[in-house]
Write an enzyme that holds these catalytic residues in place. Structure first.
Site, PDB file in Angstrom:
ATOM      1  N   ASP A 181       0.873  -1.169   0.000  1.00  0.00           N
ATOM      2  CA  ASP A 181       0.000   0.000   0.000  1.00  0.00           C
ATOM      3  C   ASP A 181       0.917   1.227   0.000  1.00  0.00           C
ATOM      4  O   ASP A 181       2.142   1.116  -0.179  1.00  0.00           O
ATOM      5  CB  ASP A 181      -1.000  -0.038   1.172  1.00  0.00           C
ATOM      6  CG  ASP A 181      -0.370   0.267   2.530  1.00  0.00           C
ATOM      7  OD1 ASP A 181       0.855   0.449   2.613  1.00  0.00           O
ATOM      8  OD2 ASP A 181      -1.122   0.327   3.524  1.00  0.00           O
ATOM      9  N   CYS A 217       3.430  -2.621   3.990  1.00  0.00           N
ATOM     10  CA  CYS A 217       2.498  -1.552   4.319  1.00  0.00           C
ATOM     11  C   CYS A 217       3.188  -0.680   5.365  1.00  0.00           C
ATOM     12  O   CYS A 217       4.413  -0.720   5.487  1.00  0.00           O
ATOM     13  CB  CYS A 217       1.134  -2.089   4.767  1.00  0.00           C
ATOM     14  SG  CYS A 217       1.092  -2.987   6.327  1.00  0.00           S
ATOM     15  N   THR A 238       3.184  -0.822   8.679  1.00  0.00           N
ATOM     16  CA  THR A 238       3.807  -1.649   9.718  1.00  0.00           C
ATOM     17  C   THR A 238       4.157  -3.054   9.233  1.00  0.00           C
ATOM     18  O   THR A 238       4.909  -3.768   9.905  1.00  0.00           O
ATOM     19  CB  THR A 238       2.838  -1.823  10.898  1.00  0.00           C
ATOM     20  OG1 THR A 238       1.637  -2.428  10.377  1.00  0.00           O
ATOM     21  CG2 THR A 238       2.508  -0.494  11.562  1.00  0.00           C
ATOM     22  N   GLY A 251      -1.025  -5.099   8.844  1.00  0.00           N
ATOM     23  CA  GLY A 251      -2.334  -5.218   8.181  1.00  0.00           C
ATOM     24  C   GLY A 251      -2.258  -6.066   6.929  1.00  0.00           C
ATOM     25  O   GLY A 251      -3.094  -6.951   6.696  1.00  0.00           O
ATOM     26  N   HIS A 277      12.187 -22.255   9.775  1.00  0.00           N
ATOM     27  CA  HIS A 277      11.251 -22.959  10.660  1.00  0.00           C
ATOM     28  C   HIS A 277       9.791 -22.901  10.224  1.00  0.00           C
ATOM     29  O   HIS A 277       9.048 -23.857  10.463  1.00  0.00           O
ATOM     30  CB  HIS A 277      11.361 -22.398  12.085  1.00  0.00           C
ATOM     31  CG  HIS A 277      12.633 -22.795  12.771  1.00  0.00           C
ATOM     32  ND1 HIS A 277      12.873 -22.536  14.096  1.00  0.00           N
ATOM     33  CD2 HIS A 277      13.739 -23.453  12.311  1.00  0.00           C
ATOM     34  CE1 HIS A 277      14.074 -22.998  14.440  1.00  0.00           C
ATOM     35  NE2 HIS A 277      14.618 -23.554  13.366  1.00  0.00           N
ATOM     36  N   ARG A 306       7.106   2.189   7.811  1.00  0.00           N
ATOM     37  CA  ARG A 306       7.230   3.125   8.928  1.00  0.00           C
ATOM     38  C   ARG A 306       8.005   2.493  10.082  1.00  0.00           C
ATOM     39  O   ARG A 306       8.041   3.032  11.187  1.00  0.00           O
ATOM     40  CB  ARG A 306       5.837   3.575   9.384  1.00  0.00           C
ATOM     41  CG  ARG A 306       5.121   4.363   8.298  1.00  0.00           C
ATOM     42  CD  ARG A 306       3.668   4.642   8.598  1.00  0.00           C
ATOM     43  NE  ARG A 306       3.018   5.192   7.418  1.00  0.00           N
ATOM     44  CZ  ARG A 306       1.729   5.073   7.129  1.00  0.00           C
ATOM     45  NH1 ARG A 306       0.937   4.420   7.957  1.00  0.00           N
ATOM     46  NH2 ARG A 306       1.217   5.608   6.035  1.00  0.00           N
ATOM     47  N   ARG A 350      11.530 -31.617  12.070  1.00  0.00           N
ATOM     48  CA  ARG A 350      10.470 -31.453  13.076  1.00  0.00           C
ATOM     49  C   ARG A 350       9.542 -30.282  12.744  1.00  0.00           C
ATOM     50  O   ARG A 350       8.416 -30.219  13.225  1.00  0.00           O
ATOM     51  CB  ARG A 350      11.083 -31.265  14.468  1.00  0.00           C
ATOM     52  CG  ARG A 350      11.832 -29.968  14.655  1.00  0.00           C
ATOM     53  CD  ARG A 350      12.547 -29.933  16.001  1.00  0.00           C
ATOM     54  NE  ARG A 350      13.143 -28.649  16.298  1.00  0.00           N
ATOM     55  CZ  ARG A 350      14.308 -28.220  15.817  1.00  0.00           C
ATOM     56  NH1 ARG A 350      14.991 -28.985  14.980  1.00  0.00           N
ATOM     57  NH2 ARG A 350      14.786 -27.043  16.150  1.00  0.00           N
ATOM     58  N   HIS A 351      10.024 -29.365  11.908  1.00  0.00           N
ATOM     59  CA  HIS A 351       9.204 -28.196  11.573  1.00  0.00           C
ATOM     60  C   HIS A 351       8.099 -28.525  10.572  1.00  0.00           C
ATOM     61  O   HIS A 351       7.115 -27.800  10.481  1.00  0.00           O
ATOM     62  CB  HIS A 351      10.085 -27.065  11.043  1.00  0.00           C
ATOM     63  CG  HIS A 351      11.126 -26.653  12.043  1.00  0.00           C
ATOM     64  ND1 HIS A 351      10.795 -25.994  13.210  1.00  0.00           N
ATOM     65  CD2 HIS A 351      12.461 -26.852  12.076  1.00  0.00           C
ATOM     66  CE1 HIS A 351      11.904 -25.796  13.908  1.00  0.00           C
ATOM     67  NE2 HIS A 351      12.925 -26.304  13.259  1.00  0.00           N
TER      68      HIS A 351
HETATM   69  C1  RB5 Z   1      -2.077   2.859   6.416  1.00  0.00           C
HETATM   70  O1  RB5 Z   1      -2.171   4.112   7.013  1.00  0.00           O
HETATM   71  C2  RB5 Z   1      -1.625   1.821   7.445  1.00  0.00           C
HETATM   72  O2  RB5 Z   1      -2.655   1.567   8.313  1.00  0.00           O
HETATM   73  C3  RB5 Z   1      -1.178   0.575   6.744  1.00  0.00           C
HETATM   74  O3  RB5 Z   1      -0.131   0.864   5.872  1.00  0.00           O
HETATM   75  C4  RB5 Z   1      -0.647  -0.514   7.644  1.00  0.00           C
HETATM   76  O4  RB5 Z   1       0.319  -0.027   8.514  1.00  0.00           O
HETATM   77  C5  RB5 Z   1      -1.655  -1.323   8.349  1.00  0.00           C
HETATM   78  O5  RB5 Z   1      -1.353  -2.277   9.064  1.00  0.00           O
END
Ligand code: RB5
Length: 148
Positions: free
Chosen positions: A7, A64, A66, A69, A97, A108, A131-132
Protein backbone atom coordinates in the site's frame (compact mmCIF):
# COMPACT_ATOMS: atom_id res chain seq x y z
CA UNK A 1 8.83 -15.46 -9.91
CA UNK A 2 8.59 -13.20 -6.90
CA UNK A 3 5.32 -11.36 -6.22
CA UNK A 4 5.51 -7.80 -4.92
CA UNK A 5 2.74 -5.74 -3.36
CA UNK A 6 2.31 -2.75 -1.10
CA UNK A 7 0.00 0.00 0.00
CA UNK A 8 1.12 3.63 0.18
CA UNK A 9 2.87 3.05 3.52
CA UNK A 10 5.02 0.30 2.05
CA UNK A 11 5.45 1.67 -1.47
CA UNK A 12 9.04 2.82 -1.00
CA UNK A 13 10.15 -0.49 0.51
CA UNK A 14 8.52 -2.36 -2.37
CA UNK A 15 10.34 -0.18 -4.88
CA UNK A 16 13.66 -0.80 -3.10
CA UNK A 17 13.08 -4.57 -3.15
CA UNK A 18 12.10 -4.33 -6.82
CA UNK A 19 15.37 -2.55 -7.65
CA UNK A 20 17.26 -5.30 -5.80
CA UNK A 21 15.46 -8.03 -7.79
CA UNK A 22 16.18 -6.23 -11.04
CA UNK A 23 19.85 -5.88 -10.15
CA UNK A 24 20.05 -9.59 -9.35
CA UNK A 25 18.12 -10.59 -12.46
CA UNK A 26 15.43 -12.27 -10.38
CA UNK A 27 12.05 -12.34 -12.16
CA UNK A 28 9.23 -10.56 -10.33
CA UNK A 29 5.65 -9.44 -10.80
CA UNK A 30 4.66 -6.11 -9.29
CA UNK A 31 1.01 -6.07 -8.20
CA UNK A 32 1.19 -2.39 -7.10
CA UNK A 33 0.47 0.07 -5.67
CA UNK A 34 2.29 2.52 -7.90
CA UNK A 35 2.60 5.64 -5.75
CA UNK A 36 2.38 6.98 -2.21
CA UNK A 37 -1.24 7.95 -2.72
CA UNK A 38 -3.41 6.40 0.00
CA UNK A 39 -4.92 3.00 -0.88
CA UNK A 40 -6.32 0.04 1.06
CA UNK A 41 -3.86 -2.80 1.52
CA UNK A 42 -6.41 -5.64 1.16
CA UNK A 43 -6.45 -5.97 -2.65
CA UNK A 44 -2.65 -6.00 -2.86
CA UNK A 45 -2.40 -8.65 -0.16
CA UNK A 46 -5.05 -10.69 -1.95
CA UNK A 47 -3.45 -10.48 -5.39
CA UNK A 48 0.02 -11.39 -4.15
CA UNK A 49 -1.35 -14.24 -2.03
CA UNK A 50 -3.42 -15.62 -4.91
CA UNK A 51 -0.41 -15.53 -7.24
CA UNK A 52 1.43 -17.77 -4.79
CA UNK A 53 -1.30 -20.32 -4.08
CA UNK A 54 -2.03 -20.52 -7.83
CA UNK A 55 1.62 -21.38 -8.47
CA UNK A 56 2.26 -18.33 -10.66
CA UNK A 57 4.73 -16.97 -8.11
CA UNK A 58 6.98 -18.86 -5.73
CA UNK A 59 7.23 -16.32 -2.90
CA UNK A 60 6.08 -12.79 -2.18
CA UNK A 61 7.05 -9.56 -0.49
CA UNK A 62 4.29 -7.36 0.92
CA UNK A 63 4.79 -3.96 2.52
CA UNK A 64 2.50 -1.55 4.32
CA UNK A 65 3.08 0.98 7.09
CA UNK A 66 3.81 -1.65 9.72
CA UNK A 67 3.68 -4.86 7.65
CA UNK A 68 0.93 -6.01 9.98
CA UNK A 69 -2.33 -5.22 8.18
CA UNK A 70 -1.12 -6.51 4.85
CA UNK A 71 0.19 -9.73 6.44
CA UNK A 72 -3.05 -10.35 8.33
CA UNK A 73 -4.96 -9.96 5.06
CA UNK A 74 -2.59 -12.26 3.15
CA UNK A 75 -2.78 -14.89 5.88
CA UNK A 76 -6.55 -15.21 5.29
CA UNK A 77 -5.74 -16.92 1.99
CA UNK A 78 -5.42 -20.67 2.46
CA UNK A 79 -1.85 -21.83 2.01
CA UNK A 80 -0.27 -18.48 2.81
CA UNK A 81 2.23 -18.10 5.62
CA UNK A 82 3.07 -14.40 5.71
CA UNK A 83 5.55 -13.25 8.34
CA UNK A 84 6.21 -9.69 9.47
CA UNK A 85 9.95 -9.27 9.92
CA UNK A 86 11.91 -6.35 11.29
CA UNK A 87 15.35 -7.91 11.58
CA UNK A 88 17.68 -10.38 9.90
CA UNK A 89 17.19 -13.12 12.48
CA UNK A 90 13.42 -13.20 11.96
CA UNK A 91 13.79 -13.15 8.16
CA UNK A 92 16.06 -16.18 8.34
CA UNK A 93 14.11 -18.11 10.95
CA UNK A 94 10.73 -17.66 9.33
CA UNK A 95 12.11 -19.44 6.28
CA UNK A 96 14.01 -22.11 8.18
CA UNK A 97 11.25 -22.96 10.66
CA UNK A 98 7.95 -21.62 9.31
CA UNK A 99 8.51 -22.07 5.55
CA UNK A 100 6.96 -18.61 5.21
CA UNK A 101 6.00 -17.85 1.63
CA UNK A 102 5.49 -14.10 2.10
CA UNK A 103 7.82 -11.62 3.77
CA UNK A 104 5.92 -8.64 5.17
CA UNK A 105 7.65 -5.42 6.16
CA UNK A 106 6.69 -1.96 7.36
CA UNK A 107 7.76 1.26 5.67
CA UNK A 108 7.23 3.13 8.93
CA UNK A 109 9.30 0.59 10.85
CA UNK A 110 12.42 -0.17 8.81
CA UNK A 111 14.39 1.65 6.10
CA UNK A 112 14.90 0.60 2.49
CA UNK A 113 18.40 -0.79 3.06
CA UNK A 114 17.14 -3.07 5.82
CA UNK A 115 14.19 -4.17 3.68
CA UNK A 116 16.50 -5.21 0.86
CA UNK A 117 18.73 -7.13 3.29
CA UNK A 118 15.73 -8.93 4.80
CA UNK A 119 14.38 -9.76 1.33
CA UNK A 120 17.78 -11.12 0.30
CA UNK A 121 17.91 -13.37 3.38
CA UNK A 122 14.28 -14.44 3.01
CA UNK A 123 14.64 -15.37 -0.65
CA UNK A 124 17.88 -17.29 -0.14
CA UNK A 125 17.14 -19.28 3.00
CA UNK A 126 15.69 -22.80 2.64
CA UNK A 127 13.07 -24.47 4.84
CA UNK A 128 14.74 -26.87 7.28
CA UNK A 129 11.94 -29.43 7.25
CA UNK A 130 12.39 -32.16 9.87
CA UNK A 131 10.47 -31.45 13.08
CA UNK A 132 9.20 -28.20 11.57
CA UNK A 133 7.27 -30.00 8.85
CA UNK A 134 4.71 -31.35 11.33
CA UNK A 135 4.24 -27.84 12.70
CA UNK A 136 3.54 -26.50 9.20
CA UNK A 137 1.12 -29.36 8.65
CA UNK A 138 -0.71 -28.38 11.86
CA UNK A 139 -1.12 -24.84 10.53
CA UNK A 140 -2.70 -26.36 7.42
CA UNK A 141 -4.94 -28.52 9.62
CA UNK A 142 -6.22 -25.42 11.39
CA UNK A 143 -6.96 -23.87 7.98
CA UNK A 144 -8.95 -27.00 7.12
CA UNK A 145 -11.07 -26.77 10.25
CA UNK A 146 -9.50 -29.78 11.89
CA UNK A 147 -9.15 -30.06 15.66
CA UNK A 148 -5.65 -30.19 17.10
C1 RB5 B 1 -2.08 2.86 6.42
O1 RB5 B 1 -2.17 4.11 7.01
C2 RB5 B 1 -1.63 1.82 7.44
O2 RB5 B 1 -2.65 1.57 8.31
C3 RB5 B 1 -1.18 0.57 6.74
O3 RB5 B 1 -0.13 0.86 5.87
C4 RB5 B 1 -0.65 -0.51 7.64
O4 RB5 B 1 0.32 -0.03 8.51
C5 RB5 B 1 -1.65 -1.32 8.35
O5 RB5 B 1 -1.35 -2.28 9.06
Amino acid sequence: MIALGADHGGYRLKEAVKAYLEEKGIPYKDFGTDSEESVNYGPYAYRVAQSIVSGECEKGVLCCGTGIGISIAANKVKGIRAAVCTNEFCAEMTRRHNDANILAMGGRVIDEKTAVKLADIFLNTPFEGGRHLERIQQIAAIENGEKL
